[in-house]
Enzyme design. Structure first.
Site, PDB file in Angstrom:
ATOM      1  N   LYS A 155       1.050  -1.446  -0.264  1.00 50.99           N
ATOM      2  CA  LYS A 155       0.169  -0.315  -0.491  1.00 50.99           C
ATOM      3  C   LYS A 155       0.714   1.204  -0.459  1.00 50.99           C
ATOM      4  CE  LYS A 155      -2.628   2.656   2.945  1.00 50.99           C
ATOM      5  NZ  LYS A 155      -2.101   3.610   2.765  1.00 50.99           N
ATOM      6  N   GLY A 207       6.746   6.314   7.968  1.00 56.83           N
ATOM      7  CA  GLY A 207       5.440   7.379   7.911  1.00 56.83           C
ATOM      8  C   GLY A 207       5.646   8.171   9.406  1.00 56.83           C
ATOM      9  N   SER A 208       4.506   8.764   9.721  1.00 61.68           N
ATOM     10  CA  SER A 208       4.915   9.664  10.833  1.00 61.68           C
ATOM     11  C   SER A 208       4.785   8.894  11.924  1.00 61.68           C
ATOM     12  CB  SER A 208       4.227   9.973  10.823  1.00 61.68           C
ATOM     13  OG  SER A 208       2.062   9.799  11.214  1.00 61.68           O
ATOM     14  N   GLY A 210       2.791   9.744  14.377  1.00 60.02           N
ATOM     15  CA  GLY A 210       0.914   9.290  14.801  1.00 60.02           C
ATOM     16  C   GLY A 210       0.921   7.735  13.609  1.00 60.02           C
ATOM     17  N   GLY A 211       0.803   8.363  13.153  1.00 55.21           N
ATOM     18  CA  GLY A 211       1.031   6.574  11.436  1.00 55.21           C
ATOM     19  C   GLY A 211       1.062   5.344  12.308  1.00 55.21           C
ATOM     20  N   GLU A 229       9.141   2.946  11.376  1.00 57.39           N
ATOM     21  CA  GLU A 229      10.567   3.603  10.956  1.00 57.39           C
ATOM     22  C   GLU A 229       9.428   5.094  10.922  1.00 57.39           C
ATOM     23  OE1 GLU A 229      13.604   6.277   8.167  1.00 57.39           O
ATOM     24  OE2 GLU A 229      13.252   4.876   7.425  1.00 57.39           O
ATOM     25  N   CYS A 263      14.118  10.882   5.814  1.00 60.96           N
ATOM     26  CA  CYS A 263      13.791  10.751   6.797  1.00 60.96           C
ATOM     27  C   CYS A 263      15.329  11.019   7.711  1.00 60.96           C
ATOM     28  CB  CYS A 263      13.996   8.885   6.953  1.00 60.96           C
ATOM     29  SG  CYS A 263      12.415   8.551   5.931  1.00 60.96           S
ATOM     30  N   GLU A 362       9.723  17.141  14.086  1.00 56.06           N
ATOM     31  CA  GLU A 362      10.633  16.979  13.023  1.00 56.06           C
ATOM     32  C   GLU A 362      10.143  17.973  12.237  1.00 56.06           C
ATOM     33  OE1 GLU A 362      11.057  12.582  10.378  1.00 56.06           O
ATOM     34  OE2 GLU A 362       9.371  12.884  11.251  1.00 56.06           O
TER      35      GLU A 362
END
Length: 459
Positions: A155, A207-208, A210-211, A229, A263, A362
């Site tokens: 995805k 990703g974040s 939060g993710g 990560e 990143c 970030e």
């Protein structure tokens, strides 16, 4: 259900849109992947390696169109080409070590006992990939997962949906069955539901924070292993014995390349007081050579950020820092392409401290704060004063010094005299809020396999 749109940062247009799979369609994709996995794993290892390498070769054949598509999707200037150097190097290395890494470790093979430790594929691997290095980050898990005998569902981020389609096109053209590697478009709710339903043997998410939290919540109670990560605020430290010109060139490139959307990009720099003034002067001169513009223009070295909302985060951080006393050293008027939206002028900030968001949160954009330090102790304390721990760059002339400092930094990778780089022979990993798990190196195969012990006795 609404279509997912990809808004191009180049001109704000809808570059493409796709309908996400329904819940039933997503479950059917997982079922096909499970059904195909045993036969794929039964193929000889050398055949799986050959097919994966052939898929990457097919991807290389698309390089010209892929470079243009990347510019439309996430804004990287076409002059920098695609991500094929890293894609090819990582594929080659992981292919080269596969046989030895996946081979059983023989403990005993005698007339009484045969004892060994094997590694089995986990089954279906789910990759949730990011937009900033959309091919490289996918390859990091896709290649070892397929080689190890897993099937894969990918995805991709909505900002780079075309990347997933190109990867599937290339790998299928090389002969990898469609059910062995599937690219899907999913909304958040369906993604979380699949994870909660124990659909996968391993989930890799980049990703974040939060993710990552959402992934962990979805996987709670399922015992599904996760590789996460999630972010970084990577520091560079320039010691008194550093090569100044090399430090400026590498650290500023690490801060500004890809519009700072890396990143492991450099987001904060600490410079020994004896070199501070000279470093700042040279860093400003370096940034002033950049050309912000349309990524299709041959002279553009800095393109738009991937989305105007990402640029707003950086603008807000800069404004907050300046309001607290930070000094901006780059006049935005030098970069007339800055439109207040996705096109953002680069910035260097001094008179910064860790009470400012730009030094602790970030940024993921073309801004960097530079602080003066008196010694290693102050630098180490500041580098560790972060919720993140992906990489740290130390500039010195001595291996032992860099190693001693590195042992005290809370980070996944320690660089000496380089930054913003992945070595496929070394594990890509982080600590603290950067996440958990690791890809690349032989440990990358461990993420997509599980140990299985054999204790065989003759009687």
């Amino acid at each position: 259900m609404k279509p997912i749109q990809l808004i191009s940062p180049v001109d704000g247009s809808v570059y493409l849109e796709r309908m996400p799979l329904s819940a039933d369609e997503a479950k059917a994709a997982v079922a096909r992947a499970r059904a195909a996995q045993k036969a794929w794993a039964a193929k000889p290892l050398e055949d799986r390696i050959a097919l994966v390498k052939a898929g990457v070769a097919k991807l290389n054949d698309m390089s010209a169109v892929i470079v243009e598509e990347l510019a439309w999707q996430m804004g990287r200037p076409t002059r920098f080409g695609g991500e094929f150097g890293g894609v090819n190097a990582r594929t080659e290395y992981m292919s080269d070590i596969a046989t030895a890494t996946l081979a059983p470790q023989i403990i005993e093979d005698s007339d009484k006992f045969r004892r060994y430790l094997a590694r089995d594929p986990v089954g279906v691997v789910f990759i949730v990939a990011p937009w900033n290095y959309p091919y490289l980050t996918t390859i990091n898990t896709l290649v070892p997962a397929l080689i190890a005998g897993n099937t894969v569902i990918l995805k991709h981020a909505s900002q780079t949906m075309k990347v997933g389609e190109r990867l599937a096109e290339a790998f299928h053209a090389a002969g990898i069955p469609e059910d062995v590697f599937q690219n899907v478009v999913l909304d958040h709710a369906t993604t979380e539901a699949l994870i909660a339903a124990r659909s996968f043997g391993f989930v890799n998410f980049t990703g974040s924070v939060g993710g990552g939290v959402a992934m962990e919540k979805a996987a709670a109670g399922t015992f599904t292993p996760l590789g996460l990560e999630l972010g970084g605020k990577d520091p560079g430290y320039v010691r008194h014995d550093a090569n100044l010109d090399a430090a400026v060139d590498t650290l500023m490139d690490g801060a500004m390349y890809n519009a700072g959307q890396c990143c492991c990009g450099i987001e904060r720099i600490y410079v020994h007081e004896s070199l501070y003034d000279a470093f700042v002067e040279k860093a400003v001169a370096w940034v002033k050579t950049l050309k912000l513009g349309n990524p299709f223009d041959a002279d553009s070295t800095l393109g738009p950020m991937a989305n105007k909302r990402f640029a707003k985060v950086v603008r807000d951080q800069i404004a907050d820092a300046v309001a607290q006393g930070a000094k901006p050293l780059i006049d935005p008027a030098l970069f007339p392409a800055d439109d207040g939206g996705a096109y953002l002028a680069p910035q260097i900030l001094v008179n910064v401290n860790h009470s400012m968001r730009v030094m602790t949160e970030e940024s993921f954009g073309p801004v960097v704060g530079i602080m003066k330090v008196k010694d290693d102790e102050e630098a180490i304390a500041l580098m560790n004063d972060s919720p993140y721990g992906l990489t740290a760059s130390v500039w010195t002339q001595d291996y032992d010094t860099a190693q001693a400092i590195g042992q005290r930094i809370e980070t996944g990778t320690v660089f000496m005299n380089r930054a913003d780089y992945l070595d496929p022979a070394l594990c890509w990993t982080g600590c603290k809020d950067t996440g958990r798990g690791g890809s690349l190196s032989y440990l990358g195969f461990h993420s997509v396999t599980r140990p299985k012990s054999y204790h065989l006795k003759k009687v």
